[in-house]
Design a protein around this motif. Structure first.
Motif, PDB file in Angstrom:
ATOM      1  N   TRP A  26       0.847  -1.187   0.000  1.00  0.00           N
ATOM      2  CA  TRP A  26       0.000   0.000   0.000  1.00  0.00           C
ATOM      3  C   TRP A  26       0.881   1.236   0.000  1.00  0.00           C
ATOM      4  O   TRP A  26       1.845   1.327   0.760  1.00  0.00           O
ATOM      5  N   VAL A  27       0.557   2.186  -0.858  1.00  0.00           N
ATOM      6  CA  VAL A  27       1.370   3.383  -1.059  1.00  0.00           C
ATOM      7  C   VAL A  27       0.474   4.615  -0.990  1.00  0.00           C
ATOM      8  O   VAL A  27      -0.636   4.626  -1.543  1.00  0.00           O
ATOM      9  N   ASN A  28       0.952   5.653  -0.317  1.00  0.00           N
ATOM     10  CA  ASN A  28       0.219   6.912  -0.224  1.00  0.00           C
ATOM     11  C   ASN A  28       0.662   7.882  -1.324  1.00  0.00           C
ATOM     12  O   ASN A  28       1.835   7.915  -1.702  1.00  0.00           O
ATOM     13  N   VAL A  29      -0.269   8.679  -1.810  1.00  0.00           N
ATOM     14  CA  VAL A  29       0.034   9.723  -2.779  1.00  0.00           C
ATOM     15  C   VAL A  29       0.404  10.988  -2.020  1.00  0.00           C
ATOM     16  O   VAL A  29      -0.396  11.514  -1.243  1.00  0.00           O
ATOM     17  N   ASP A  30       1.616  11.485  -2.244  1.00  0.00           N
ATOM     18  CA  ASP A  30       2.108  12.705  -1.604  1.00  0.00           C
ATOM     19  C   ASP A  30       1.780  13.896  -2.506  1.00  0.00           C
ATOM     20  O   ASP A  30       2.314  13.998  -3.615  1.00  0.00           O
ATOM     21  N   PRO A  31       0.910  14.822  -2.063  1.00  0.00           N
ATOM     22  CA  PRO A  31       0.508  15.940  -2.932  1.00  0.00           C
ATOM     23  C   PRO A  31       1.681  16.782  -3.417  1.00  0.00           C
ATOM     24  O   PRO A  31       1.690  17.225  -4.578  1.00  0.00           O
ATOM     25  N   LYS A  55      14.883  12.969 -10.035  1.00  0.00           N
ATOM     26  CA  LYS A  55      14.561  13.460  -8.694  1.00  0.00           C
ATOM     27  C   LYS A  55      13.121  13.142  -8.303  1.00  0.00           C
ATOM     28  O   LYS A  55      12.835  12.850  -7.131  1.00  0.00           O
ATOM     29  N   VAL A  56      12.206  13.182  -9.269  1.00  0.00           N
ATOM     30  CA  VAL A  56      10.800  12.898  -8.946  1.00  0.00           C
ATOM     31  C   VAL A  56      10.429  11.436  -9.161  1.00  0.00           C
ATOM     32  O   VAL A  56       9.457  10.951  -8.576  1.00  0.00           O
ATOM     33  N   SER A  57      11.200  10.718  -9.991  1.00  0.00           N
ATOM     34  CA  SER A  57      10.847   9.328 -10.297  1.00  0.00           C
ATOM     35  C   SER A  57      11.616   8.318  -9.465  1.00  0.00           C
ATOM     36  O   SER A  57      11.175   7.183  -9.285  1.00  0.00           O
ATOM     37  N   GLY A  58      12.804   8.730  -8.974  1.00  0.00           N
ATOM     38  CA  GLY A  58      13.672   7.785  -8.277  1.00  0.00           C
ATOM     39  C   GLY A  58      14.570   7.006  -9.210  1.00  0.00           C
ATOM     40  O   GLY A  58      15.425   6.237  -8.759  1.00  0.00           O
ATOM     41  N   ASP A  59      14.422   7.185 -10.529  1.00  0.00           N
ATOM     42  CA  ASP A  59      15.182   6.425 -11.513  1.00  0.00           C
ATOM     43  C   ASP A  59      16.485   7.157 -11.841  1.00  0.00           C
ATOM     44  O   ASP A  59      16.530   8.016 -12.721  1.00  0.00           O
ATOM     45  N   PHE A  76       2.228  18.356 -16.965  1.00  0.00           N
ATOM     46  CA  PHE A  76       0.803  18.111 -16.728  1.00  0.00           C
ATOM     47  C   PHE A  76       0.164  19.269 -15.967  1.00  0.00           C
ATOM     48  O   PHE A  76       0.734  19.767 -14.990  1.00  0.00           O
ATOM     49  N   ALA A  77      -1.019  19.670 -16.384  1.00  0.00           N
ATOM     50  CA  ALA A  77      -1.819  20.619 -15.613  1.00  0.00           C
ATOM     51  C   ALA A  77      -2.519  19.872 -14.483  1.00  0.00           C
ATOM     52  O   ALA A  77      -2.734  18.655 -14.557  1.00  0.00           O
ATOM     53  N   ASP A  78      -2.873  20.605 -13.433  1.00  0.00           N
ATOM     54  CA  ASP A  78      -3.590  20.007 -12.306  1.00  0.00           C
ATOM     55  C   ASP A  78      -5.080  20.008 -12.609  1.00  0.00           C
ATOM     56  O   ASP A  78      -5.764  20.998 -12.440  1.00  0.00           O
ATOM     57  N   ASN A  79      -5.585  18.869 -13.080  1.00  0.00           N
ATOM     58  CA  ASN A  79      -7.014  18.743 -13.402  1.00  0.00           C
ATOM     59  C   ASN A  79      -7.765  17.922 -12.361  1.00  0.00           C
ATOM     60  O   ASN A  79      -8.905  17.506 -12.594  1.00  0.00           O
ATOM     61  N   GLY A  80      -7.123  17.674 -11.215  1.00  0.00           N
ATOM     62  CA  GLY A  80      -7.758  16.891 -10.162  1.00  0.00           C
ATOM     63  C   GLY A  80      -7.586  15.390 -10.312  1.00  0.00           C
ATOM     64  O   GLY A  80      -8.016  14.635  -9.431  1.00  0.00           O
ATOM     65  N   LEU A  81      -6.957  14.946 -11.392  1.00  0.00           N
ATOM     66  CA  LEU A  81      -6.724  13.525 -11.635  1.00  0.00           C
ATOM     67  C   LEU A  81      -5.232  13.221 -11.544  1.00  0.00           C
ATOM     68  O   LEU A  81      -4.395  14.085 -11.821  1.00  0.00           O
ATOM     69  N   LEU A  82      -4.892  11.991 -11.177  1.00  0.00           N
ATOM     70  CA  LEU A  82      -3.503  11.579 -11.299  1.00  0.00           C
ATOM     71  C   LEU A  82      -3.134  11.558 -12.780  1.00  0.00           C
ATOM     72  O   LEU A  82      -3.905  11.062 -13.604  1.00  0.00           O
ATOM     73  N   PRO A  83      -1.983  12.081 -13.166  1.00  0.00           N
ATOM     74  CA  PRO A  83      -1.537  11.925 -14.551  1.00  0.00           C
ATOM     75  C   PRO A  83      -1.497  10.447 -14.925  1.00  0.00           C
ATOM     76  O   PRO A  83      -1.197   9.593 -14.080  1.00  0.00           O
ATOM     77  N   PRO A  84      -1.793  10.113 -16.169  1.00  0.00           N
ATOM     78  CA  PRO A  84      -1.903   8.695 -16.547  1.00  0.00           C
ATOM     79  C   PRO A  84      -0.623   7.895 -16.341  1.00  0.00           C
ATOM     80  O   PRO A  84      -0.684   6.673 -16.169  1.00  0.00           O
ATOM     81  N   THR A  85       0.531   8.572 -16.333  1.00  0.00           N
ATOM     82  CA  THR A  85       1.808   7.878 -16.136  1.00  0.00           C
ATOM     83  C   THR A  85       2.291   7.921 -14.688  1.00  0.00           C
ATOM     84  O   THR A  85       3.295   7.268 -14.361  1.00  0.00           O
ATOM     85  N   TYR A  86       1.622   8.658 -13.817  1.00  0.00           N
ATOM     86  CA  TYR A  86       2.112   8.809 -12.443  1.00  0.00           C
ATOM     87  C   TYR A  86       2.143   7.496 -11.653  1.00  0.00           C
ATOM     88  O   TYR A  86       3.031   7.310 -10.806  1.00  0.00           O
ATOM     89  N   PRO A  87       1.228   6.546 -11.895  1.00  0.00           N
ATOM     90  CA  PRO A  87       1.331   5.278 -11.154  1.00  0.00           C
ATOM     91  C   PRO A  87       2.671   4.578 -11.319  1.00  0.00           C
ATOM     92  O   PRO A  87       3.089   3.829 -10.424  1.00  0.00           O
ATOM     93  N   LEU A 144       3.485  14.824  -6.102  1.00  0.00           N
ATOM     94  CA  LEU A 144       2.645  14.805  -7.290  1.00  0.00           C
ATOM     95  C   LEU A 144       2.759  16.118  -8.052  1.00  0.00           C
ATOM     96  O   LEU A 144       2.871  16.123  -9.289  1.00  0.00           O
ATOM     97  N   GLU A 145       2.763  17.230  -7.343  1.00  0.00           N
ATOM     98  CA  GLU A 145       2.891  18.529  -7.988  1.00  0.00           C
ATOM     99  C   GLU A 145       4.253  18.675  -8.664  1.00  0.00           C
ATOM    100  O   GLU A 145       4.361  19.219  -9.774  1.00  0.00           O
ATOM    101  N   ALA A 146       5.305  18.177  -8.023  1.00  0.00           N
ATOM    102  CA  ALA A 146       6.640  18.225  -8.625  1.00  0.00           C
ATOM    103  C   ALA A 146       6.687  17.394  -9.906  1.00  0.00           C
ATOM    104  O   ALA A 146       7.309  17.794 -10.897  1.00  0.00           O
ATOM    105  N   TYR A 147       6.032  16.253  -9.887  1.00  0.00           N
ATOM    106  CA  TYR A 147       5.974  15.406 -11.077  1.00  0.00           C
ATOM    107  C   TYR A 147       5.236  16.118 -12.205  1.00  0.00           C
ATOM    108  O   TYR A 147       5.687  16.108 -13.365  1.00  0.00           O
ATOM    109  N   ARG A 148       4.095  16.718 -11.881  1.00  0.00           N
ATOM    110  CA  ARG A 148       3.346  17.459 -12.914  1.00  0.00           C
ATOM    111  C   ARG A 148       4.219  18.541 -13.547  1.00  0.00           C
ATOM    112  O   ARG A 148       4.209  18.732 -14.768  1.00  0.00           O
TER     113      ARG A 148
END
Length: 284
Positions: free
Chosen positions: A40-45, A189-193, A57-68, A48-52
């Motif tokens: 189980w993993v928590n989404v850190d807002p 930095k945002v992906s860990g890769d 990605f604009a903030d449309n209230g949804l997780l970006p399709p690649t963020y998982p 998430l914003e740094a990734y966008r």
């Protein structure tokens, strides 16, 4: 193949996993393990914003399709550095990626990530396998992905089979952007890769690349951000094949066509160099 699932109480630490990856350089077998991990993993807002921001990605209230992919990265590393996994992580090549968004990913704060490997197949340059990742929330399946990975030097019996996308629609230019010299470090930095081939020309040359190259999943994310007005938010499958790497720094052009719930796209470089080809379709 029945998967032997292991449940982790928390995400594994990436530093330890990178040490394991760096010290494993040999192929130890030609059979994939019947091993999978849940966590189980928590989404850190803030994350998430740094990734966008890095991916456009604009903030449309949804997780970006690649963020998982980002939520699953540590668990994927855990699996690909496991003693039972026969191939060294460093040197694996990401050939293609397919994601399926089953429901709109809005209001998602906590998910169960699952990863496993399957479908070992011969390839002209070695062998391929699929890294399978799924996300579930409290309501059930939410998102799933398959990444086909190539390990050079593996010898398997059988004839290699390669999939190719054939676009049947006329593609026109829809966007153009620069891939700056530091985008590999920013995405890491945002992906860990932190694969060295993405970080600098010096580190990339150690692995046979003349310059650093952009992460394939950054190319896909940046492309989907540019196509966000055309893409469905659910019941959609988005598949890409990674062709020639994007050397850093570089400029690319996105070509696309949209026909209702389906579309095709290409990411092109200077001199008609094809970096990526893809399509989106309704989930079958």
């Amino acid at each position: 193949m029945t998967t032997d699932w292991h449940t982790l109480n928390s995400e594994p630490g990436l530093k330890t996993l990178y040490v394991k990856a760096a010290t494993r350089r040999k192929i130890t077998g030609t059979t994939l393990p019947d091993l999978g991990y849940h966590c189980w993993v928590n989404v850190d807002p803030k994350h998430l914003e740094a990734y966008r921001k890095v991916c456009g990605f604009a903030d449309n209230g949804l997780l970006p399709p690649t963020y998982p992919h980002i939520l699953a990265f540590a668990l994927q590393m855990q699996l690909l550095t496991a003693k039972a996994f026969p191939f060294p992580l460093l040197g694996l090549i990401h050939l293609n990626n397919r994601i399926r968004i089953l429901r709109p990913m809005g209001g998602v704060h906590r998910v169960r990530v699952s990863v496993k490997v399957q479908n070992l197949q011969p390839h002209a340059k070695g062998a391929t396998f699929n890294l399978v990742t799924t996300l579930d929330d409290q309501l059930g399946p939410l998102w799933e992905a398959e990444s086909q990975m190539l390990c050079r030097g593996v010898k398997l019996e059988g004839e290699p089979a390669e999939e190719a996308f054939a676009s049947t629609l006329l593609l026109t230019e829809v966007a153009h952007w620069k891939a700056p010299a530091d985008i590999g470090r920013r995405y890491a930095k945002v992906s860990g890769d932190y694969n060295p081939i993405h970080l600098s020309a010096i580190s990339a040359k150690l692995f046979g690349f003349p310059s650093a190259i952009a992460h394939g999943l950054w190319n896909k994310a940046r492309t989907l951000a540019a196509l966000s007005e055309h893409l469905p938010t659910a019941n959609v499958e988005i598949a890409v094949q990674f062709r020639k790497p994007v050397r850093l720094p570089s400029e690319v052009t996105l070509m696309s066509s949209a026909a209702g719930s389906s579309g095709d796209f290409q990411l092109m470089g200077v001199g008609d160099l094809e970096h990526m080809a893809g399509q989106w379709r309704p989930v079958a």
